[in-house]
Every structure is written in structure tokens, then in C-alpha cells.
Write a protein that holds these residues in place. Structure first.
Motif: not given
Lengths: 267, 204
Positions: A19, A34, A27-28, A23-24, A30-31
Motif C-alpha cells: 500500500v 474478510q 482497504d487492505e 486509505q489503501s 478490510a480485505k
């Protein structure tokens, strides 16, 4: 377990390396969260918890199968979604762990000291409470939170818990509300649920107990409060103390209406 | 931490307006329950549950809704507590300041009191472009010195704010690092330099 943890941490580090902005990174992460959902080692605690529940233990050599978690002796399904609650046999409000201690003492004949000697596990020193909580809470998965504050002692616990939530103290002046009183906030990259609003309280409360990847342990709500207070620089919260039950009542009631969704898995 | 002062509770009740005796009773009861529910471990003694005026008055939702007169009293008391360095120098070493800003240890019952505490600034503040793991409970401090310059007044404000944030903003979420003995004078100088030194990553 160790392999699982190493892989998970390596995955997180790879995510970091790739990253270029905050922000990214979010996102990472969050991934990453998941991806964690695919396999939750909490299963192992759940299986052991069911065994512990059914084993004949203590001086009286009986199991916990006659333990009344609020819905009648031995009824486990859906019980956690209505805890903490007032128990007339003890004339007080109890959360799950407090009730389990009560059953270990009254049904199995254990001393209070023996029953509570290991609230939290570490490696091979495993905690029966973490196993029991994993299994019992899993039996409420999908059940809507429905905690009552209609009994005067329940209402009192809620009001005290609310006061404690906003209580600022210690060298850092921290309260629970310092980190959990506003929406959309983070510590470092960790999102903080706003526990003063319905959605945040529901998200926060219904995802404990949780398997903590960073610790390789399954942690209960008693542990969550204990470790929050450690980071708040407060003294050490006593296991199943009145303050812990009051705070749990406040937070659990605020989560009412949401489907219970634990044991979860967290970083 | 000072001992609880019953007179202050009365003052809070009179000035608070919205507080009712029942609310105060519950607050007192909650305090008693907490005293019975925690145990002293390591450096974390039970007197950490004794509140000063700022702590008791700000224990309400949201803490910034505190009554104006009480807020003014809190700011005045805390302003009077700020101790500026005897040598008059407010700027230390920003490189050391960066390490202090990154470190989150100190004052927990699990911490060895012999080790220096950190300021853990990044837990709540964005401070530099290269550190992407920052929190958002406090405002971004990116370019703090670049925006404000490096005058003596700004140095005194910055040092004072880290020493005791409630001198400037009653019920601020920010710990009172000097006032409560979390950081030393030398560490606060280093953090002041981190925020104000033109060479610091904060100002790139």
C-alpha cells in the motif's frame, strides 16, 4: 495454530508492503479481515466447551448440564442473547461467566477460589471459561439480543454501567467513552465502534467472544473489559466483579435487536 | 491524582444545572462499586480511581458539554499547573520526539515502571506522511510547525498543550502528559521539537 497465525500475520505484512496511502491500508485491512472469516479456530474452543459442560467435575462429581443460564436448567440455546439478567436464586444480576462460577460452586461443589483460578488462558494453560463461553455463545448465534432491564436490579446495573462507561480516571484521564464515544474514529488503523449509538453497540457487542489472531486465544467479553481497562491505565479489573457485570449490562442492552454473531475472529 | 473532594461534587451539582440528586447518587454508587471491583496491580494503584475536578466534571456524555463556568475553572486550574523548563529552552531533539510519539508503553499495570513511557501520539493523530498507521481521535498534526511558525509564543503554546491539554480545552480527550507525570520535561521538549522543527517529518 502457530502456522495459522504466522500466515495471517505474513498476509497482513504483505498487505502493508503493497500500500501507498492510509486509505489503501484501510482497504487492505478490510480485505484481510474478510479473508479471516473463512476459517475460525474458535471451533476448537467450542468443541472443548461442550465437553467441559458435560463432564462430571468438582467435589460433587456432576456436570454443568443442570446449570440454569436463565431459560431453565440445561437450556443453552438462545441463553446468551438474554444475558446479563437477574437470577432470583442468587438475588443479583449475573453475566455468563458469573453464572458459570455460580453453577460450579453450587452444583459441582467447587470453592470460589478453585472455580475462578484461571479466567483467561495462555497457551497450554487453558481456561474453562473461554471454552464454555465459546460453546454457549455459539448456541445463540443468529438469535436477536434481548436483554431486560425491567427488574430493579437490572435497571440499577444498567445505570451504574452507564456511569462507569463515562468515568474518566487514571494518569491518562481515559474513560471507555474516550475511544468509544464518537463514530468513525480509529486508534492507529483499528476502527473503534461507537458504543453510545445503536449500530456501534450492536456491532461491538455481538462480535464477542472472539478468536484473537494476534494472541492465538479465544477471548470472552470479561477479557475485553479487562484489557480495555489495562490500556486505560486503570488498576486490574477483577474477574466477574460487580463493575464488569454493570458495564456488560449497559453494553448488552444497547445491542438489543441485533442478531448475535459470535464467536467471531479478530486480528 | 488528588483525593475526592465532596465539596466539588456539591459545586458540580449547583453549577451543573442538569444534574439531579439521583444522578449524583448513582455517580457516587458507581464509584464505590468500581473501588470494590478493581485491584491494585504493579504501578496501577487504586488511587487512580480518585478523580480531580477535570476528571469528575468531564465524566458525562459528551464531555465537551460541560457547563461553561466549570470549564473555565478547569482551564484556569490546569493552566496554573504548567511548569516551563527552568533553562527556558523548549525545543529538544525531534528524532527522539519521533520515537516517543511512536511508543505506546507506560503506566499500564503490565508495564515495568522502570522503563520510560511513550506519548503514543500516532495512536490518535496523523503526524507525518510516511507513517500511515495513525489514529483519528485527535486532529491531524501534519504540517503543524509549517502552518504556525516557530515563534516563542507558538513554542510555549505547543509545550504547554502537551504538558496539560486541559489548560487550553477543558475535557479534552488528550492526556495531560506533564501534569500527570506520564512524560518528563525532556520528553516534552523532544515532542515540541517534533511538531515545530522545520527538519522534522511533521513539517515535510
Amino acid at each position: 495454530m502457530t502456522v495459522f497465525r504466522t500466515l495471517a500475520i505474513a498476509g497482513l505484512l504483505l498487505g502493508y508492503a503493497a500500500v501507498t496511502s492510509a486509505q489503501s491500508a484501510v482497504d487492505e485491512i478490510a480485505k484481510y479481515r474478510q479473508q479471516l472469516q473463512d476459517g475460525n479456530p474458535a471451533d476448537l474452543w467450542e468443541a472443548r466447551g461442550e465437553d467441559v459442560w458435560k463432564q462430571k467435575r468438582g467435589p460433587k462429581g456432576v456436570s454443568l448440564e443442570r446449570c440454569d443460564l436463565g431459560l431453565g436448567p440445561g437450556v443453552v440455546t438462545g441463553a446468551y442473547a438474554q444475558l446479563p439478567r437477574y437470577f432470583s436464586d442468587a438475588d443479583r444480576v449475573m453475566d455468563l461467566e458469573t453464572r458459570l462460577v455460580h453453577c460450579m460452586v453450587t452444583l459441582q461443589g467447587m470453592s470460589l477460589a478453585d472455580a475462578t483460578k484461571r479466567p483467561f488462558g495462555s497457551g497450554t494453560n487453558r481456561s474453562d471459561f473461554e471454552a464454555l463461553a465459546a460453546w454457549i455463545t455459539a448456541e445463540s448465534r443468529g438469535t436477536k439480543m434481548n436483554v431486560s432491564i425491567s427488574h430493579p436490579k437490572e435497571a440499577q446495573a444498567y445505570r451504574l454501567g452507564e456511569k462507569m462507561f463515562y468515568f474518566r480516571g487514571g494518569p491518562h484521564d481515559f474513560a471507555c467513552a474516550t475511544c468509544h464515544g464518537e463514530s468513525g474514529k480509529r486508534i492507529r488503523l483499528q476502527d473503534l465502534p461507537n458504543l453510545t449509538e445503536k449500530a456501534g453497540a450492536q456491532l461491538g457487542y455481538t462480535t464477542w467472544p472472539a478468536y484473537r489472531v494476534s494472541q492465538g486465544e479465544l477471548r470472552t467479553f470479561q477479557w475485553r473489559l479487562y484489557d480495555c481497562f489495562r490500556q486505560q491505565r486503570f488498576p486490574e479489573l477483577k474477574f466477574t466483579s460487580e463493575a464488569s457485570i454493570a458495564l456488560t449490562t449497559f453494553l448488552a442492552y444497547n445491542a438489543n435487536g441485533a442478531a448475535f454473531n459470535a464467536p467471531a475472529i479478530k486480528r | 491524582m488528588t483525593q475526592p473532594r465532596p465539596l466539588l461534587l456539591v459545586l458540580l451539582f449547583v453549577l451543573g444545572g442538569c444534574a439531579t440528586p439521583t444522578e449524583l447518587d448513582i455517580a457516587k454508587q458507581a464509584h464505590e462499586v468500581m473501588r470494590a471491583s478493581f485491584k491494585e496491580t504493579g504501578q496501577a494503584t487504586l488511587d487512580r480511581l480518585n478523580q480531580d475536578l477535570a476528571q469528575s466534571a468531564c465524566s458525562i456524555p459528551p464531555s465537551t458539554s460541560v457547563n461553561k463556568e466549570i470549564a473555565a475553572t478547569i482551564e484556569k486550574e490546569n493552566m496554573a499547573s504548567i511548569r516551563y523548563p527552568a533553562d527556558g529552552k523548549l525545543l529538544g531533539d525531534w528524532k527522539s520526539g519521533e520515537r516517543i510519539a511512536q511508543s505506546g508503553v507506560g503506566k499500564q499495570f503490565s508495564d515495568d515502571p522502570k522503563n520510560a513511557s511513550g506519548g503514543n501520539c500516532y495512536a490518535c493523530h496523523q503526524m507525518s506522511k510516511q507513517e500511515i498507521s495513525f489514529g483519528t481521535i485527535g486532529p491531524s498534526l501534519l504540517g503543524f510547525g509549517k502552518l504556525r511558525g516557530n515563534s516563542e509564543a507558538i513554542q510555549r503554546y505547543t509545550y504547554g498543550k502537551i504538558w496539560n491539554a486541559q489548560a487550553y480545552s477543558a475535557c479534552s480527550n488528550m492526556p495531560r502528559f506533564g501534569h500527570n507525570g506520564i512524560l518528563t520535561e525532556a520528553q516534552i521538549k523532544d515532542l515540541t521539537a517534533l511538531l515545530l522543527d522545520p527538519a522534522s517529518p511533521v513539517n515535510q
